[in-house]
Structure formats: C-alpha cells, structure tokens
Design a protein around this motif. Structure first.
Motif, PDB file in Angstrom:
ATOM      1  N   PRO A  40       0.801  -1.220   0.000  1.00  0.00           N
ATOM      2  CA  PRO A  40       0.000   0.000   0.000  1.00  0.00           C
ATOM      3  C   PRO A  40       0.838   1.277   0.000  1.00  0.00           C
ATOM      4  N   HIS A  41       2.127   1.137   0.353  1.00  0.00           N
ATOM      5  CA  HIS A  41       3.002   2.316   0.391  1.00  0.00           C
ATOM      6  C   HIS A  41       3.903   2.381  -0.842  1.00  0.00           C
ATOM      7  N   CYS A  42       4.610   1.264  -1.114  1.00  0.00           N
ATOM      8  CA  CYS A  42       5.540   1.242  -2.248  1.00  0.00           C
ATOM      9  C   CYS A  42       4.850   0.852  -3.555  1.00  0.00           C
ATOM     10  N   PHE A  43       3.702   0.179  -3.451  1.00  0.00           N
ATOM     11  CA  PHE A  43       2.902  -0.241  -4.595  1.00  0.00           C
ATOM     12  C   PHE A  43       3.628  -1.239  -5.493  1.00  0.00           C
ATOM     13  N   GLY A  44       4.611  -1.946  -4.947  1.00  0.00           N
ATOM     14  CA  GLY A  44       5.266  -2.985  -5.720  1.00  0.00           C
ATOM     15  C   GLY A  44       4.373  -4.215  -5.812  1.00  0.00           C
ATOM     16  N   THR A  45       4.449  -4.941  -6.891  1.00  0.00           N
ATOM     17  CA  THR A  45       3.615  -6.120  -7.093  1.00  0.00           C
ATOM     18  C   THR A  45       4.055  -7.255  -6.176  1.00  0.00           C
ATOM     19  N   ASP A  46       3.173  -7.672  -5.277  1.00  0.00           N
ATOM     20  CA  ASP A  46       3.443  -8.781  -4.358  1.00  0.00           C
ATOM     21  C   ASP A  46       4.715  -8.589  -3.531  1.00  0.00           C
ATOM     22  N   THR A  47       5.078  -7.345  -3.266  1.00  0.00           N
ATOM     23  CA  THR A  47       6.296  -7.099  -2.475  1.00  0.00           C
ATOM     24  C   THR A  47       6.002  -7.000  -0.987  1.00  0.00           C
ATOM     25  N   PHE A  48       4.731  -6.859  -0.629  1.00  0.00           N
ATOM     26  CA  PHE A  48       4.337  -6.714   0.770  1.00  0.00           C
ATOM     27  C   PHE A  48       3.597  -7.974   1.211  1.00  0.00           C
ATOM     28  N   SER A  49       3.834  -8.393   2.439  1.00  0.00           N
ATOM     29  CA  SER A  49       3.086  -9.529   2.975  1.00  0.00           C
ATOM     30  C   SER A  49       3.037  -9.447   4.491  1.00  0.00           C
ATOM     31  N   PHE A  50       2.042 -10.117   5.043  1.00  0.00           N
ATOM     32  CA  PHE A  50       1.977 -10.259   6.501  1.00  0.00           C
ATOM     33  C   PHE A  50       1.647 -11.705   6.824  1.00  0.00           C
ATOM     34  N   ASN A  51       2.121 -12.159   7.982  1.00  0.00           N
ATOM     35  CA  ASN A  51       1.942 -13.541   8.406  1.00  0.00           C
ATOM     36  C   ASN A  51       1.165 -13.548   9.720  1.00  0.00           C
ATOM     37  N   THR A  52      -0.026 -14.127   9.692  1.00  0.00           N
ATOM     38  CA  THR A  52      -0.905 -14.084  10.865  1.00  0.00           C
ATOM     39  C   THR A  52      -0.493 -15.079  11.945  1.00  0.00           C
TER      40      THR A  52
END
Length: 411
Positions: A40-52
């Motif tokens: 949501p900040h860098c807008f890179g494709t699939d570059t951000f993730s979170f692990n629940t």
C-alpha cells in the motif's frame, strides 16, 4: 504523557497483525497464514506480505518489516513513528478509534501532504510497472519469434528428418515414419556462456530434434530442442560439459515460452482422448505401445511443473523418509508440494487441456522420486478435472520410465 494516551498506545500494541489487517482492509488469501500483495506504500507487485501466525509483516521493496500492527500501519500509510503525531495516528488506525483529545494529531495540511506523496508514488510505480510489463512483453515476443524461427527452419520428420525417427526408435518409441509435429535440424548451435565481450558462445553444434510448445490456438509459443548423437547409447545424446568447471550440461533446451503450453507429438488435438506426461520420449514410447491410436492425441508437458501446476501451500506435507539438515545441522523431513492445486491460479500456470477432452491419460515417471511425483500427478488430475472427464494415471515399472521399459522388453 497522560494516562489516557498511555492506555491508547498500550491498547494499540495489543492489536494482532490479523486484526489490524482486517481494519486496514488488506488482502487475505483464501487459505494459509502468509498473505502477499502489492504494498500500500511502495505499490510494488506482491512485495508486501503479513503472516498471521508469526505476527510479522515485511515489505521487500522498502527493505523494512516488523512484528507489530502499529509498525505495519505506519509503513502502509507513510507515517513517521519517530514523531508523536505519527505514532498516535498509527495507533488510531489499528484501533479504528479517534486519538484522545489531549493527544497530538497531524494537521490537515500535513495529512494532505502525506496523502499526496502516497498518491504520487502510486502513480509513478504504476507507470514504472506498465513500462516493465511492456518491456517484458516485447522481450517475450522476440524470444517466441526466435523459437518459431528455429522450428520453422527445421525439416519435417520423414525422408529429410530420418535421424529423429532413428533416435526415437532407439529410445523404444517404435518406427514413427513421418510425424506432423516433430522436426529435424541437421546442425543446430548449442549456446553456453559468454566471451570476453559478453557475447554468447557457441559451445557445440549438431543434429537435433525440434518440437513446438503450442497454446490453445495451436500456434507455437516456444520450441523444445533435443541434441542427438546416435553413436552414444543409451540416451543417444551428446555429452556436453562446461569448459571452465567441467560440469555436465543438459542436452535438452527450451526457447521462447513454455508456461501453459504443451508439446504435441502425434495425432489431432480435436479428438476426445489425450495421452501425455512430462517428456517426449515417454509419450512417444507409450504411443508406440498403443499402436499410435487414431482416436488419441499424444503430447508432452515438458516438465512436471508444467504438467501439474503450483500446489496449494496448505497441502504441503513432510516426506515420510527423505530428510535434510537444517541450519543447525539437525536432520528434518523434506517438505513436499502437496496434491491440491493452488486456488485462484492463472490459466497458464500449467499446460492447457481442451474442454472437449473426455479422457485424459496422464503418464507418470517411475524413475523419479516416488512421493513427490505421486503428489504432482494427483495435483495434475485435480487441476485438469472437469465434469464428464476421466483422468487415469498410468505408472511404469518402479525405477523405470516407459521409454526404458520399451527398450528393455523390445516392445
């Protein structure tokens, strides 16, 4: 700091990654605990993730991550946690509550400036992504054109392509005579490495079997090349090695695109019965054993991944016997990709099968690791399943493939 502000921050620290992600309307995958997506900040494709499960988040593009919801919210919204205003704004986001009256807030001007920076970054990243996609599409089409050129320049198997027919016969595939799809190149270069100027080096040149990878429109998107040496049994392929390391090199290569395509071997794709597996020789040997049935289209996928497609991460399982040492040297079971297909995958993540096919016979390799192959074959059957379609899986003798079986039995 007032008691109300202290309590506000402590409440925010207690919010889990999963709870905050839901409040922030981040994307959750249907299954699993890892949830990759555009940042949501860098807008890179699939570059951000979170692990629940691990309570962690990470942004590869920004080179940043953490293990709390406050930091995740600050990164996604472009907030500075070193400032009191940034910290409280991040806490407000994960709690979905207003900042207490005595707390510091962003001014309207600062908020507008931050939102503007995020939007400008989004627009720039969108433009960069579009430029990269155009460049990749152009490169891919050039490679496909080269592959089509190699295939079209080769001679049809028949009077001019006799070495291909001889090779397949030596590999247990019977006497094929002419072939609609397979072709022969009398002197095809094998490129490997670079010279001192960075130009590709021609390591070898010799006769080769050339087959197309085709899409659903039956147009070639790539080609599969097998170099031949009819004087070198049992594989009848040349022995090539890296001149610097001495490492043996594969005598099969692919040009253009493979993903989602398949290699046609014999027959017409319009028929309702299809038979195929990973390699050309196995499919051809099975076709010969069946007598090249006129009601059957024989094909090869190129490799197991293209046959079965990606697995659902939640279906991964521990191999019953194979182990490998972890970072501490402790032997741990090897994890195997499971039998269930990955949900919501792209149509070209595995080979295509025409909708009209009513019987799809999948050929397994008995000389590959059994558990991994069995899981992949089950995944292939699940992926290609359709109402009214039967999908038997046929295995050769343990430790063999169909080509070697045919050679040793003389059938």
């Amino acid at each position: 700091m007032s008691e109300a502000i202290k309590l506000f921050i402590e409440d925010a620290r207690a919010v889990s990654i999963e709870e905050a992600a839901k409040i922030m309307r981040l994307t959750f995958k249907r299954t699993g605990v890892e949830h990759p997506q555009p940042c949501p900040h860098c807008f890179g494709t699939d570059t951000f993730s979170f692990n629940t499960k691990k309570e962690k988040w990470n942004c590869r593009a920004g080179g940043i991550g953490g293990n709390d919801a406050i930091g995740m919210a600050a990164h996604c919204e472009g907030l500075d946690l070193k400032s009191r205003e940034g910290l409280l704004e991040a806490c407000s986001i994960v709690l979905d509550q207003d900042i207490p009256d005595e707390g510091e807030r962003e001014s309207d001007e600062d908020r507008a400036a931050r939102k503007k920076r995020l939007e400008e970054r989004r627009l720039q990243n969108d433009a960069d992504a579009a430029a990269r996609a155009d460049s990749q599409a152009e490169f891919r089409e050039k490679e496909r054109a080269k592959a089509r050129g190699i295939y079209e320049a080769a001679a049809p198997v028949g009077r001019h392509g006799r070495p291909v027919a001889d090779y397949l016969e030596a590999r247990g595939c019977g006497q094929i005579g002419a072939a609609q799809w397979l072709r022969y190149a009398s002197d095809l270069p094998y490129w490997h490495g670079q010279d001192e100027r960075g130009r590709p080096l021609e390591l070898y040149s010799g006769p080769a079997m050339v087959a197309p990878f085709i899409g659903p429109d039956l147009v070639a998107i790539g080609c599969h090349i097998t170099w031949l040496d009819l004087k070198r049994p049992p594989k009848y392929r040349p022995q090539l090695s890296d001149s610097d390391t001495g490492e043996l090199l594969p005598t099969k290569k692919m040009r253009g695109s493979k993903k989602g395509g398949l290699i046609p071997l014999f027959g017409d794709p319009s028929v309702k019965r299809w038979v195929g597996g990973e390699g050309i020789e196995n499919g051809a040997a099975f076709a010969a054993w069946e007598g090249f049935r006129e009601d059957t289209f024989y094909f090869a996928a190129g490799d197991l991944g293209n046959l079965a497609g990606p697995a659902d991460p939640s279906s991964r399982f521990a191999h019953p016997t194979l182990k490998k040492p972890d970072a501490k040297g402790v032997a741990r079971p090897v994890t195997i990709a499971g039998p269930r297909p990955k949900p919501d995958q792209d149509g070209d993540d595995a080979m295509w099968v025409a909708d009209h096919v009513r019987e799809l016979v999948l050929l397994a390799d008995g000389d590959s690791e059994r558990v991994m192959t069995a899981a992949a074959m089950a995944r292939a059957r699940a992926r290609h399943a359709r109402p009214g379609r039967i999908i038997p899986i046929v295995w050769p003798r343990a430790g063999y493939d169909f080509s070697r079986m045919a050679v040793e039995t003389g059938e």
